[in-house]
Design a protein around this motif. Structure first.
Motif, PDB file in Angstrom:
ATOM      1  N   PHE B 293      48.874  38.968  51.470  1.00  0.00           N
ATOM      2  CA  PHE B 293      48.093  40.201  51.308  1.00  0.00           C
ATOM      3  C   PHE B 293      46.811  39.927  50.531  1.00  0.00           C
ATOM      4  CE2 PHE B 293      47.221  44.057  48.762  1.00  0.00           C
ATOM      5  CZ  PHE B 293      46.942  44.934  49.793  1.00  0.00           C
ATOM      6  N   GLY B 294      46.940  39.173  49.440  1.00  0.00           N
ATOM      7  CA  GLY B 294      45.765  38.848  48.636  1.00  0.00           C
ATOM      8  C   GLY B 294      44.755  38.046  49.437  1.00  0.00           C
ATOM      9  N   MET B 295      45.275  37.145  50.256  1.00  0.00           N
ATOM     10  CA  MET B 295      44.404  36.294  51.069  1.00  0.00           C
ATOM     11  C   MET B 295      43.601  37.146  52.044  1.00  0.00           C
ATOM     12  SD  MET B 295      46.033  33.014  52.832  1.00  0.00           S
ATOM     13  CE  MET B 295      46.473  33.703  54.407  1.00  0.00           C
ATOM     14  N   ALA B 296      44.286  38.069  52.732  1.00  0.00           N
ATOM     15  CA  ALA B 296      43.593  38.950  53.668  1.00  0.00           C
ATOM     16  C   ALA B 296      42.546  39.772  52.920  1.00  0.00           C
ATOM     17  CB  ALA B 296      44.595  39.872  54.363  1.00  0.00           C
ATOM     18  N   SER B 309      39.691  40.630  42.301  1.00  0.00           N
ATOM     19  CA  SER B 309      40.946  41.379  42.151  1.00  0.00           C
ATOM     20  C   SER B 309      41.996  40.876  43.127  1.00  0.00           C
ATOM     21  CB  SER B 309      40.725  42.868  42.399  1.00  0.00           C
ATOM     22  OG  SER B 309      39.595  43.311  41.735  1.00  0.00           O
ATOM     23  N   PHE B 310      41.564  40.595  44.366  1.00  0.00           N
ATOM     24  CA  PHE B 310      42.531  40.081  45.335  1.00  0.00           C
ATOM     25  C   PHE B 310      42.970  38.663  44.972  1.00  0.00           C
ATOM     26  CE2 PHE B 310      41.051  43.557  48.075  1.00  0.00           C
ATOM     27  CZ  PHE B 310      42.274  44.043  48.478  1.00  0.00           C
ATOM     28  N   LEU B 311      42.053  37.892  44.380  1.00  0.00           N
ATOM     29  CA  LEU B 311      42.445  36.551  43.938  1.00  0.00           C
ATOM     30  C   LEU B 311      43.472  36.628  42.810  1.00  0.00           C
ATOM     31  CD1 LEU B 311      39.020  34.759  44.178  1.00  0.00           C
ATOM     32  CD2 LEU B 311      41.082  34.146  45.399  1.00  0.00           C
ATOM     33  N   SER B 451      45.593  30.000  51.286  1.00  0.00           N
ATOM     34  CA  SER B 451      45.007  30.910  50.301  1.00  0.00           C
ATOM     35  C   SER B 451      43.848  30.234  49.580  1.00  0.00           C
ATOM     36  CB  SER B 451      46.062  31.388  49.316  1.00  0.00           C
ATOM     37  OG  SER B 451      46.518  30.315  48.530  1.00  0.00           O
ATOM     38  N   GLY B 452      43.964  28.920  49.351  1.00  0.00           N
ATOM     39  CA  GLY B 452      42.841  28.193  48.774  1.00  0.00           C
ATOM     40  C   GLY B 452      41.649  28.189  49.710  1.00  0.00           C
TER      41      GLY B 452
END
Lengths: 114, 550
Positions: B293-296, B309-311, B451-452
């Motif tokens: 979710f954070g990645m998207a 914030s997503f990171l 994600s990286g």
């Protein structure tokens, strides 16, 4: 007594959750209040229910602890009441500010589009 | 055990508390005095934290009994490697954030400095306490301070995000209370070490109730940690806060992660049966989805603060996943990497939050897109503040660009910086873990690398737009805003160069964490008192007790 207390907690909790999910800020804050009442009663009941028993022992030494109520949950309830009172007051301020700034009491700050 | 004056353990809580309280006595116009006092206090806190780290490094957890009451009855503070590390991390962030706020932000509203100190007090208390209800109280202290800080500067965006933030966190606190009282109802104690001791020998009939209690508690902590699906409030709240507040918030999700790690290792780890596996799988699944979710979100964000914030979500999701792994099987090396990654990603994220403001203040080609995004999300634009040339710094843009690059490399996990070391440690250990089906391992490896990659694409895009995509003359940035960013970057470089002792420290942390008997024996009195709990029989004496201090 157990039945009455459980019913009270259940009703408070149910109405609290229902109000919490409503779209108006005032409903949300009332819901939070009801929920915190339910939680406070729940904490209290976790010390086991013992009618007519005092939580504090008399001064002259140990007597049978079984005749006394558990004082710890009562202390916890006091703390929880104070904290939830303070945070509710703070939430009320934010709620009023949001109402003043956006002109609506919807939780999203705008009326939903029809 | 050591030459440390034992009362020093109280200092990380008392220092910010007293500083914040003294500041309340003075008028808010005496900002210079307040900022001076605040910075002195935070520097003292860093010094104390360094001292505590060196004490914790020596051996067993050090226990401070408040009022000298014995452990299951009185409240204890427990200092071990994990809490000492978190103390140091939060006070270092505190210094950077406070200096940054001194540039301008602390003038935008009332009582900024007191609230800031109370936030530090809540954080430090949550890291140190060994008592479940005390943990609740410190959570409330830090949350109450964070409500005030989030709303600092006012404006409709902040009030709207603040409303959601407060409502979600108040509800989470109620869950915490339900969980804590259920734990008390079942085990008859609130001391975390005692809970772990009793939980290990809990009679079968009480176990379901105990697991329900742990589930309630986890729910509250997962909300704080920003785990999917309990994280939708987080990006809006974090990006709405002022830049220095966002930087401080980047450690607040880590409080949730910290408590989950601490309790999971103590309580669930001690159970050692089927339910342990279920808890581990749930935490792991939450972590996986949170990373995705954070990645998207990172790829979809147009604003640096929103991306940061997503990171934050990606970072806490990664650590959560590894905690899940560590609960299910012995994977000390993975957890070591995750703790190292936790420290560096928190620092890098704080740097990004601080960078988000000077980078967006520019009105170059970026402003058009900013306006578009603002329109899409219904955010109003911040009024730009004029920086007087006297306080501005020459060559600031270059330094900012370099700092941004280093944070990018750390968060993307690229060499030569610390992010790479953290991720390589986790990935390398993931392949050596036994007891998992290969798809789960590959899922973890894939998500970690992807994600990286997402962080690199997203941050690279914003960096190009901000630093290369404009023809405007370099903007004016005051020294006070550049210095804390450089300080954080310096810490990151230090952690990259000195990675070896730091990773060794983390490895020792994990070793102790996986043997909860150390924690339990240090906290509870070793001589047998009258059995305080009628419901549970005495735990068998631990084998570690005999071994004693190293």
């Amino acid at each position: 007594m157990e039945v009455i207390l459980s019913l009270a907690i259940g009703i408070l909790c149910g109405s609290g959750v229902w109000l919490l999910l409503r779209p108006r800020t005032y409903q949300v804050i009332v819901g939070l209040c009801l929920l915190s009442y339910a939680v406070n009663l729940f904490i209290f009941s976790m010390g086991r229910l013992s009618p007519g028993a005092a939580p504090i022992m008399p001064r002259d030494g140990m007597i049978d602890p079984a005749q006394y109520a558990d004082p710890l949950p009562q202390a916890l309830v006091l703390t929880a009441i104070v904290i939830s009172f303070a945070t509710t007051a703070l939430f009320l301020v934010v709620l009023t500010a949001a109402r003043g700034m956006s002109g609506t009491d919807h939780v999203d700050g705008e009326e939903p589009r029809e | 055990m050591s030459t440390l004056p034992n009362h020093l353990i109280m200092a990380p809580i008392l220092l910010p508390f007293l500083t914040g309280a003294i500041m309340l006595l003075y008028d808010d116009r005496q900002r210079q005095a307040k900022i001076g006092l605040g910075i002195v206090s935070v520097i003292l806190q860093i010094a104390v934290a360094v001292e505590l780290v060196s004490v914790a490094k020596e051996g067993l957890p050090v226990v401070y009994r408040l009022g000298d009451w014995l452990a299951p009855f009185g409240i204890t503070l427990v200092l071990d490697r994990l809490s000492a590390m978190m103390l140091l991390l939060s006070s270092v962030l505190g210094l950077a954030s406070l200096v940054y706020a001194a540039a301008a932000w602390h003038r935008q509203g009332q009582n900024y400095h007191s609230l800031f100190q109370f936030l530090l007090m809540g954080l430090h208390g949550a890291f140190l306490t060994g008592d479940l209800f005390n943990l609740f109280v410190f959570f409330e202290v830090l949350l109450a301070a964070s409500y005030g800080l989030l709303l600092h500067g006012s404006g409709q965006t902040r009030v709207k995000a603040g409303l959601h933030y407060i409502a979600v966190n108040l509800t989470a606190s109620l869950f915490f209370l339900i969980g804590a009282s259920l734990v008390y109802g079942v085990t008859g104690t609130l001391n975390m070490a005692d809970i772990a001791r009793v939980a290990a020998v809990l009679p079968g009939g009480d176990r379901p109730l105990f697991y329900a209690a742990i589930a309630f508690l986890s729910l509250a902590f997962l909300v704080k940690a920003g785990s999917w699906p309990l994280c939708f409030w987080l990006p809006a709240a974090y990006m709405a806060g002022a830049a220095p507040v966002g930087a401080m918030f980047s450690i607040m999700t880590k409080v949730g992660v910290y408590v989950i790690l601490r309790l999971a290792m103590l309580v669930i780890g001690a159970g050692g049966d089927a339910e342990e596996g279920i808890a581990a799988e749930i935490i792991m699944a939450c972590g996986f989805v949170t990373i995705a979710f954070g990645m998207a979100g990172v790829l979809a964000s147009q604003l640096l603060a929103r991306m940061a914030s997503f990171l934050v979500l990606v970072s806490s999701g990664t650590v959560l996943t590894v905690i899940g792994f560590a609960l299910e099987v012995e994977s000390a090396a993975m957890l070591t990497g995750a703790l190292y990654y936790l420290a560096i990603s928190t620092l890098a994220l704080a740097a990004l939050f601080l960078l988000s403001e000077p980078m967006n203040r520019d009105d170059g080609g970026f402003a058009a897109m900013l306006a578009l995004t603002a329109e899409t999300y219904g955010f109003e634009e911040e009024e730009t503040r004029e920086v007087s040339p006297a306080r501005a710094m020459r060559g600031a843009t270059t330094l900012l660009a370099l700092s941004f690059l280093i944070s990018l490399l750390v968060l993307a996990g690229m060499p030569p910086f610390a992010g790479f070391i953290g991720k390589v440690t986790m990935l390398g250990a993931a392949f050596e873990v036994e007891g998992f089906s290969p798809p789960v391992i590959w899922c973890f490896v894939g998500l970690l690398i992807l994600s990286g990659f997402a962080a690199m694409i997203g941050l690279g895009r914003i960096g190009i737009q901000t630093f290369w995509g404009t023809d405007d003359p370099p903007q004016q940035v005051p020294v006070l805003e550049v210095a804390p960013i450089l300080f954080l970057i310096f810490m990151l470089i230090l952690l990259s160069i000195g990675a070896e002792p730091v990773v060794r420290y983390m490895a020792e942390t994990v070793t102790v964490l996986e043997l909860p008997d150390y924690y339990i024996d240090a906290t509870l009195p070793t001589n047998d008192l009258d059995e305080p709990n009628v419901e549970a029989p005495q735990a068998p004496p631990s084998p570690l007790m005999k071994r004693g201090a190293p």
